[in-house]
Design an enzyme around this catalytic site. Structure first.
Site, PDB file in Angstrom:
ATOM      1  N   GLU A  97       4.652  -0.878 -10.834  1.00  0.00           N
ATOM      2  CA  GLU A  97       5.728  -1.827 -11.109  1.00  0.00           C
ATOM      3  C   GLU A  97       7.019  -1.083 -11.335  1.00  0.00           C
ATOM      4  OE1 GLU A  97       6.836  -5.410 -14.270  1.00  0.00           O
ATOM      5  OE2 GLU A  97       4.874  -4.468 -14.337  1.00  0.00           O
ATOM      6  N   CYS A 123      -5.096  -1.462   5.795  1.00  0.00           N
ATOM      7  CA  CYS A 123      -4.486  -1.030   7.052  1.00  0.00           C
ATOM      8  C   CYS A 123      -3.769  -2.158   7.790  1.00  0.00           C
ATOM      9  CB  CYS A 123      -5.552  -0.421   7.964  1.00  0.00           C
ATOM     10  SG  CYS A 123      -6.312   1.064   7.277  1.00  0.00           S
TER      11      CYS A 123
END
Length: 349
Positions: A97, A123
């Protein structure tokens, strides 16, 4: 899903430059290879990957993503003040964050009105980002945006090698479960998408389809809630490569059938195919399963390895740089990620 007003305006990419051969990784594993009576060259023989690249130690994903994004924006000739959305889409990020998108947004100097957030889906993240941005463009929410990603695999590779060497009960089966990690490479890529009214290229994103087989979510796991760039974490990945291959091909076949129906394509209509780059073996089996000619493909996995979310788009970007595409080509983008989930897109270049 079909699009009438979305164009892929440009790509930009950045490679680390530090070449790491498969043989050099195996040499680090010499004690285990000797114990298990394995010959050097096994990794390249099984995957077709002779080398990959790693970033310098301490290179944050946001820096690499920003570098690729600057190139994509310059190639697009779109002004930064006209970019209304930025999506950061790789598994690698600077920290949990805030979203890494904020660092890239600040470094690029994009407008404060731009929508920015991270998308993470193994992916498949970059292709998810393209779909998300395309939907926003098609709905009239934005006219131009950029999708970025940077994968960094040095840390997870080093951690995996350390674990293999420190395991007194290492077996061939356990080593095989770690082999997928040793195929990983690093790199960064970005793509600018625009409304057709702004496009100078007219490379049309025609549409796509999504299929998911979440019952196979246990085939590839990074158990710890971590991120690849954290020097204090020890991320490791365990992969059932055979399970991924078999079930991934089944899902790809289903998704390919759906894409052809959605776009009204036949195999013979497709000029070029770009897929997620896992290994040479995976690519050959994918093309065989979908009954696509090998000549339609373009491969980078031999010298870049598997760069996660970056693999498919950077392969397309390199093909563009090398003059592999012609105006009017019909292009299939075949994305797949652990979970399992598959997104396939059609493009008219």
């Amino acid at each position: 899903m079909l699009y009438k007003n979305v164009c892929i305006e440009s790509f930009g990419y950045k490679l680390p430059g530090n070449i790491i051969t498969s043989l050099s990784l195996e040499e680090r594993l010499a004690p285990v290879y000797d114990k298990l009576n394995l010959a050097f060259g096994r990794l390249e023989m099984m995957t077709g990957i002779r080398e990959r690249q790693f970033w310098n130690d301490g290179t944050p994903p946001s820096w690499a993503s920003t570098t690729a994004a600057e190139k994509a924006i310059a190639n697009s000739e779109i002004e930064k003040e006209d970019i209304e959305c930025l999506l950061h889409t790789s598994l690698s990020r600077d920290f949990l964050e805030p979203a890494t998108a904020f660092l890239v947004h600040d470094s690029l100097g994009l407008p404060p009105t731009a929508t920015i957030f991270d998308i993470s889906n193994a992916c498949l993240g970059f292709v998810n980002g393209m779909v998300t941005l395309a939907n926003m463009i098609e709905l009239g929410q934005v006219k131009a945006g950029i999708v970025v990603a940077s994968e960094s695999s040095r840390h997870i590779t080093d951690t995996t090698i350390d674990e293999i060497l420190q395991d007194p009960n290492m077996t061939r089966a356990k080593l095989k479960a770690s082999f997928a990690t040793l195929t990983l490479g690093s790199g960064a890529v970005a793509a600018v998408l625009t409304h057709s009214s702004l496009s100078k290229s007219s490379h049309k994103l025609l549409g796509g389809v999504i299929r998911t087989a979440s019952q196979h979510s246990g085939l590839c796991r990074i158990e710890d809630d971590t991120y690849f760039f954290n020097p204090n974490s020890r991320p490791t990945m365990r992969t059932d490569s055979q399970g991924i291959l078999i079930n991934g091909l089944l899902l790809a076949e289903e998704t390919w059938k759906a894409l052809r129906k959605e776009l009204g394509w036949h195999n013979s209509d497709v000029d070029k195919v770009f897929c997620h780059q896992v290994s040479v073996v995976h690519q050959e089996l994918l093309f065989d399963t979908l009954r696509l000619g090998d000549s339609k493909g373009f491969s980078t996995v031999e010298y870049l390895g598997n760069i996660g979310a970056v693999s498919l788009p950077i392969t397309l970007a390199i093909a563009i740089d090398e003059g592999h595409l012609n105006s009017g080509d019909k292009i299939a983008m075949l994305g797949i990620g652990s979970g399992l989930s598959c997104i396939m897109l059609g493009v008219k270049w």
